[in-house]
Design an enzyme around this catalytic site. Sequence first.
Site, PDB file in Angstrom:
ATOM      1  N   CYS A 136      -1.343  21.402 -57.459  1.00  0.00           N
ATOM      2  CA  CYS A 136      -0.412  22.539 -57.459  1.00  0.00           C
ATOM      3  C   CYS A 136      -1.059  23.791 -56.891  1.00  0.00           C
ATOM      4  CB  CYS A 136       0.133  22.826 -58.842  1.00  0.00           C
ATOM      5  SG  CYS A 136      -0.582  21.890 -60.178  1.00  0.00           S
ATOM      6  N   GLU A 161       7.723  23.605 -63.425  1.00  0.00           N
ATOM      7  CA  GLU A 161       6.731  24.080 -62.466  1.00  0.00           C
ATOM      8  C   GLU A 161       6.936  23.238 -61.223  1.00  0.00           C
ATOM      9  OE1 GLU A 161       2.481  23.357 -63.198  1.00  0.00           O
ATOM     10  OE2 GLU A 161       2.568  23.430 -61.021  1.00  0.00           O
TER      11      GLU A 161
END
Length: 521
Positions: A302, A265
């Site tokens: 994020c 990620e």
Amino acid sequence: MNLTGNLLIGATDVLATEGSMQALNPATNEWLEPSFAFGGAAQVEQAATLADAAFDSYSHTSLTERAAFLETIADNLDAVRAELAARAALETGLPQAQLEGEAGKAATQFRQFADVVRRGRFLQLAIDPAQPERQPRPRMDHRLQKIAIGPVAIFGASNFPIAYSVAGGDTASALAAGATVVLKAHNAHPGASEIQARAIRKALQQHGLHEGVFAMLRGSGNAIGEALVDHPLIKAVTFTGSEAGGMALYRRAQLRPEPIPVFSEMTSVNPTFILPQALAARGAPIGDGFIERMLVNVGQACLCPSILIAIKGPGFAELRSAMIHRVTAAPARTMLTPGIHGAYVKGLAALQSAGADPVAVGTPADAAFEGHAALLEVDGQRLLAEPALAHEVFGPSALLVTVSDEEELLAVARALRGQLSAAMHLEDADLALARRLLPILERRTGRIVVNAFAHPQEVTFATVHGGPFPATTDSRFTSVGMSAIERFLRPVAYQGFPDALLPPVLRDGNPLNVPRSIDGQ
Ligand code: NAP
């Protein structure tokens, strides 16, 4: 807890073999005690060998036994919550109260995965009974279950020192799947990492499980991470961090004699589209709310929204001035590491070189690693001509993209790379435009949010924290939420087995009472 700074491999503490480090308090620029050991390839070998030795017994634990183990990890995390948050605050500059909340969520996540394990649905059991009379040839009995993929390597992330670190969602979902774990701790918070690792190791001992189920390593530079990804006994990798790091590990894993999946990620700007009627009705609160969310975790989350796209028209001036007001009032805050701070400063300069105009800055920094809030702006045509403007600048900055009409808004959406999330702010009268924007966003993101922001993160059955490249290296999976377990599972079919040889969950009469489909029903 007395921090030793040792590596945790099996039941023993392992001393430094490749030097050591101290944690830096980024708020004061002072080194923290004690020293933390670095290991190397020999420790990777030791941990991976133990993880492999532990795999058969751990992956065959009963659902009840495994769930109880996960709950004990949660209890152990709760028991050290205050101490963990205090140490993490020293090592990251993040507020202690926020970190106490993060530690509580990490414990909850282990309990949620215990529940997932007990229910057994993740095994995706399917039985297609034998059809001995079928013509022209009989069908054998087929039974399917998902099993753990093998020992996995997990790279702890820097930005959430608990929830995406040692006792984070990757570890919880891997252990829930029945995988054994070799974790590479992030050097930004070694003390917080040790506290979490000890909580997990203690639970292993409390349940009498194999010492190789979990290990925590630490190393200097890329060598230890590379050795981990290269190790033939490691069968999958998870990573949260930079695009460069995530892609280096992904490429490396594909070049192994036996390639393995890497769930990296990496990067997302979480674009936020303000449709015209919403802009006219709520320009100021949307602008204010956007910057408020952008500033969470000093822009180091994020899901931090960092690009806002709006058509110039009624409400635009109010939106822009609310954004400027909120950014200008924001104090500079300590960033996670000197490296991340340095990258932020460079990223802001790169945005300006690419043509973005600075329109507001927050209170200037007065300590070495504080990042100041920043708002830049650019028009749609410039962004279309210079795609680098839409790349992530990790930290408390936002880019306001002004487009001239609906077609340009859709063109900007099409120009975006893969994202973890996107948001649309809309009123009923915006639905026609939203229906045109939606398929563009569906192809580019893993989650789409209406009239809100993706952050804060919920951990639920319907959570998707993933998306097309470069948000992740595998858009089919999520790294947060109950479905995160699927990254660590693979299907095995058992054909023509006598009942006594079948895994208990697949036996006739469903003795463990787990959900199973029979002939697809
Ligand atoms: P990173 O540099 O990608 O490092 C993450 C972890 O991977 C560290 O343990 C690092 O080890 C290891 N690693 C990185 N590249 C490697 C390689 N080529 N081979 C082997 N191991 C490797 O991420 P970071 O330290 O967390 O932060 C740096 C930047 O990443 C930030 O400025 C930001 O841009 C980005 N980031 C983004 C997110 C997000 O959610 N979008 C989250 C965190 C970070 P070492 O520490 O030893 O290098």
